[in-house]
Design an enzyme around this catalytic site. Structure first.
Site, PDB file in Angstrom:
ATOM      1  N   PRO A  11       0.860  -1.197   0.000  1.00 27.38           N
ATOM      2  CA  PRO A  11       0.000   0.000   0.000  1.00 27.38           C
ATOM      3  C   PRO A  11       0.889   1.238   0.000  1.00 27.38           C
ATOM      4  O   PRO A  11       1.744   1.394   0.871  1.00 27.38           O
ATOM      5  CB  PRO A  11      -0.780  -0.134   1.316  1.00 27.38           C
ATOM      6  CG  PRO A  11       0.092  -0.972   2.195  1.00 27.38           C
ATOM      7  CD  PRO A  11       0.855  -1.895   1.294  1.00 27.38           C
ATOM      8  N   MET A  12       0.716   2.133  -0.974  1.00 23.53           N
ATOM      9  CA  MET A  12       1.554   3.324  -1.096  1.00 23.53           C
ATOM     10  C   MET A  12       0.658   4.532  -1.351  1.00 23.53           C
ATOM     11  O   MET A  12      -0.163   4.502  -2.276  1.00 23.53           O
ATOM     12  CB  MET A  12       2.564   3.156  -2.232  1.00 23.53           C
ATOM     13  CG  MET A  12       3.535   2.005  -2.015  1.00 23.53           C
ATOM     14  SD  MET A  12       4.574   1.681  -3.451  1.00 23.53           S
ATOM     15  CE  MET A  12       3.437   0.831  -4.533  1.00 23.53           C
ATOM     16  N   GLN A  25      -6.425  -0.766   2.757  1.00 18.82           N
ATOM     17  CA  GLN A  25      -5.725  -0.368   3.979  1.00 18.82           C
ATOM     18  C   GLN A  25      -6.259   0.974   4.494  1.00 18.82           C
ATOM     19  O   GLN A  25      -6.430   1.922   3.734  1.00 18.82           O
ATOM     20  CB  GLN A  25      -4.220  -0.234   3.755  1.00 18.82           C
ATOM     21  CG  GLN A  25      -3.474  -0.010   5.072  1.00 18.82           C
ATOM     22  CD  GLN A  25      -2.005   0.335   4.893  1.00 18.82           C
ATOM     23  OE1 GLN A  25      -1.667   1.394   4.385  1.00 18.82           O
ATOM     24  NE2 GLN A  25      -1.125  -0.569   5.308  1.00 18.82           N
ATOM     25  N   CYS A  61       3.234   3.319   9.125  1.00 18.93           N
ATOM     26  CA  CYS A  61       3.657   4.594   8.539  1.00 18.93           C
ATOM     27  C   CYS A  61       4.495   5.378   9.541  1.00 18.93           C
ATOM     28  O   CYS A  61       4.025   5.681  10.648  1.00 18.93           O
ATOM     29  CB  CYS A  61       2.443   5.420   8.117  1.00 18.93           C
ATOM     30  SG  CYS A  61       2.899   6.985   7.344  1.00 18.93           S
ATOM     31  N   HIS A 101       7.329  -5.042   8.340  1.00 17.40           N
ATOM     32  CA  HIS A 101       8.406  -4.247   7.741  1.00 17.40           C
ATOM     33  C   HIS A 101       9.567  -4.275   8.725  1.00 17.40           C
ATOM     34  O   HIS A 101       9.433  -3.809   9.855  1.00 17.40           O
ATOM     35  CB  HIS A 101       7.927  -2.813   7.507  1.00 17.40           C
ATOM     36  CG  HIS A 101       8.897  -1.976   6.747  1.00 17.40           C
ATOM     37  ND1 HIS A 101       8.526  -0.862   6.030  1.00 17.40           N
ATOM     38  CD2 HIS A 101      10.235  -2.083   6.569  1.00 17.40           C
ATOM     39  CE1 HIS A 101       9.585  -0.320   5.458  1.00 17.40           C
ATOM     40  NE2 HIS A 101      10.631  -1.049   5.787  1.00 17.40           N
ATOM     41  N   ASN A 107       8.558  -7.390   4.435  1.00 17.18           N
ATOM     42  CA  ASN A 107       8.708  -6.146   3.694  1.00 17.18           C
ATOM     43  C   ASN A 107      10.058  -5.529   4.048  1.00 17.18           C
ATOM     44  O   ASN A 107      10.374  -5.385   5.219  1.00 17.18           O
ATOM     45  CB  ASN A 107       7.558  -5.194   4.047  1.00 17.18           C
ATOM     46  CG  ASN A 107       7.563  -3.915   3.231  1.00 17.18           C
ATOM     47  OD1 ASN A 107       7.083  -2.884   3.688  1.00 17.18           O
ATOM     48  ND2 ASN A 107       8.097  -3.950   2.027  1.00 17.18           N
ATOM     49  N   ASN A 139      14.176  -4.545   1.916  1.00 14.11           N
ATOM     50  CA  ASN A 139      15.365  -5.099   1.236  1.00 14.11           C
ATOM     51  C   ASN A 139      15.022  -5.845  -0.054  1.00 14.11           C
ATOM     52  O   ASN A 139      15.798  -6.703  -0.486  1.00 14.11           O
ATOM     53  CB  ASN A 139      16.159  -6.059   2.144  1.00 14.11           C
ATOM     54  CG  ASN A 139      16.665  -5.398   3.405  1.00 14.11           C
ATOM     55  OD1 ASN A 139      16.612  -4.175   3.535  1.00 14.11           O
ATOM     56  ND2 ASN A 139      17.165  -6.193   4.335  1.00 14.11           N
ATOM     57  N   GLU A 156       9.199   0.339  -2.940  1.00  8.65           N
ATOM     58  CA  GLU A 156      10.084   1.096  -3.830  1.00  8.65           C
ATOM     59  C   GLU A 156      10.623   0.236  -4.967  1.00  8.65           C
ATOM     60  O   GLU A 156      10.790   0.713  -6.088  1.00  8.65           O
ATOM     61  CB  GLU A 156      11.240   1.714  -3.030  1.00  8.65           C
ATOM     62  CG  GLU A 156      10.832   2.936  -2.249  1.00  8.65           C
ATOM     63  CD  GLU A 156      11.984   3.900  -2.030  1.00  8.65           C
ATOM     64  OE1 GLU A 156      13.104   3.586  -2.452  1.00  8.65           O
ATOM     65  OE2 GLU A 156      11.756   4.953  -1.428  1.00  8.65           O
TER      66      GLU A 156
END
Length: 465
Positions: free
Chosen positions: A23-24, A79, A108, A175, A208, A210, A233
């Site tokens: 989700p971004m 989300q 976040c 993450h 999440n 690397n 990313e």
């Protein structure tokens, strides 16, 4: 039908998804999700949505989720960021018919999340999180999932994950960075934390951090034992990451723009995606950056021909491929020697230490291009007298020596005027009283005499009967 949970939910509803698009905010919109699914993504999340805004604003719901029915965009997880159990559940109930699960954002780390009190800044409030997850688990017809960041201590991270699982979380995305690891201080994600969580819980876990290529995905699954791997990313710089391909940037850009034609989204989203896809090329051809920033229409963006930039160009800056090939972007970290007492220094502190205050940021350079006379020297900024109550700049002609907000409260309480701020409480009151005094008074009904005959016969009760 009973609601599926845990591994049954992951294997049947999500199809055993291993390749996941994160989700971004403003970046995992429908068009980008469809592009990613064409190139190996098996599960996508919507951008982070604000639960309170989702509940109160029908246009927000329509733009972000209700825009159109798209069968190809499944399985899909919506989300939300939230800090109130009732609001979170209300938003989830409005969204559950359009997705396969509801995810609570607990990862976040940005300043806006700190100000809004959500995301990773809730990770110490375990009682609140338990109530949010428990209520959602009871009320929703779809499973509730969570995306978290880790604590520095592995044991505390494990206890945190178990608490969420016990409350009703059916899938956990971890993450492997703390909330302090962001921007130039991101550093590598800890797969050790992720591995410990995976061993400790009995629900599916996504990793999440690397993830730059398909080899990283396979290595992460092997090293941590997770059920799937999420990319943010890495996916933005190469949507074909999960296919194990590195195509030319214009190939995926053209495909994305064609999807946007059918599934429109704001131009700002499109421009942001192309800045990511063309990142390395824009470092070589700076004029293209300016052209892309100035384009105002989708047709203008589509007219940019990136394929003409490949002739004779060699890899630069240590890139593994030519700059016009989709490839990872490695975020630069703090410079060597930038740590003091073992703690990472802030970006601003590093700039001041190195004497680079005179080097303007890109945003300031743009402002100076628009206004060549603009200065950013703090010593040349005008000095403003401060409000006596709140410290904001006060009005130069305020009779109370306050800012407008404080002046309005003071003038209202005292029924006074402040011409400097255009507030006329006293004057308006005097005008109102004067107007009332000039109005003719109505006669008192009790002092009035007998009524004059109207010429119409009176209706008596017997006649009505």
């Amino acid at each position: 039908m009973p609601k599926l949970e845990g591994f049954e939910f992951w294997s049947r509803t999500l199809g055993g998804a291993r390749h996941v698009v994160a989700p971004m905010v403003d970046q995992s919109e429908l068009a980008w999700r469809l592009l990613s699914r064409r190139h190996g993504a098996q599960l996508c999340y919507t951008p982070m949505l604000h639960a309170q805004v989702f509940v109160r604003d029908a246009n927000y719901r329509k733009e972000n989720l209700y825009c159109e029915v798209c069968p190809e965009d499944r399985p899909l997880i919506v989300q939300f960021c939230a800090n109130d159990p009732e609001v979170f559940v209300q938003a989830a109930l409005l969204a559950q018919d359009h997705c396969d699960a509801i995810d609570l954002n607990l990862g976040c780390p940005q300043m806006i999340a700190k100000r809004g009190h959500y995301g990773a800044f809730l990770q110490e409030e375990w009682d609140l999180l338990q109530r949010m997850i428990l209520l959602a688990h009871e009320k929703l017809s779809v499973p509730v999932t969570c995306k978290i960041r880790v604590f520095p201590d592995i044991d505390k991270t494990v206890r945190y994950a178990r608490m969420l699982e016990k409350a009703g979380c059916q899938l956990l995305t971890v993450h492997g960075r703390t909330k302090e690891q962001k921007g130039p201080l991101s550093g590598p994600a800890s797969w050790e934390h992720i591995k410990a969580v995976r061993k400790a819980v009995a629900i599916p876990v996504f990793a999440n951090g690397n993830i730059q290529c398909l080899r990283d995905v396979e290595r992460c699954i092997q090293d941590t034992g997770v059920q799937g791997v999420m990319s943010a990313e890495g996916n933005l710089h190469n949507p074909a990451l999960f296919e194990g391909r590195s195509p030319a940037v214009w190939e995926l850009a053209d495909e994305y723009l064609a999807i946007v034609q059918r599934h429109p989204c704001p131009l700002s989203y499109v421009r942001a995606h192309l800045f990511k896809l063309w990142h390395h090329t824009l470092q070589v051809h700076q004029q293209l950056r300016e052209e892309l920033a100035k384009v105002k229409t989708l047709e203008g963006i589509a007219a940019e021909d990136m394929s003409r930039q490949k002739e004779g160009e060699k890899p630069a800056g240590g890139l593994p491929f030519f700059h016009w090939i989709c490839q990872p972007y490695f975020r630069p970290g703090p410079k060597e020697g930038s740590r003091e007492n073992g703690a990472a220094r802030s970006k601003r502190a590093l700039e001041e230490e190195e004497g680079s205050v005179d080097v303007l940021s890109k945003n300031k350079q743009k402002k100076q291009l628009r206004n060549p006379h603009k200065t950013f020297d703090p010593s040349l900024k005008p000095k403003y007298a401060k409000c006596d109550q709140c410290g904001n700049p006060k009005g130069n002609r305020c009779v109370f020596n306050l800012c407008r907000g404080c002046c309005k409260k003071q003038a209202s309480q005292e029924t006074a005027d402040c011409p400097g701020h255009g507030l006329l409480f006293k004057t308006k009151l005097e005008k109102s009283l004067a107007w009332k005094g000039a109005q003719p008074r109505l006669p008192d009904p009790q002092q009035a005499g007998p009524r004059e005959p109207t010429g119409f016969p009176e209706v008596v009760g017997s006649a009505l009967a």
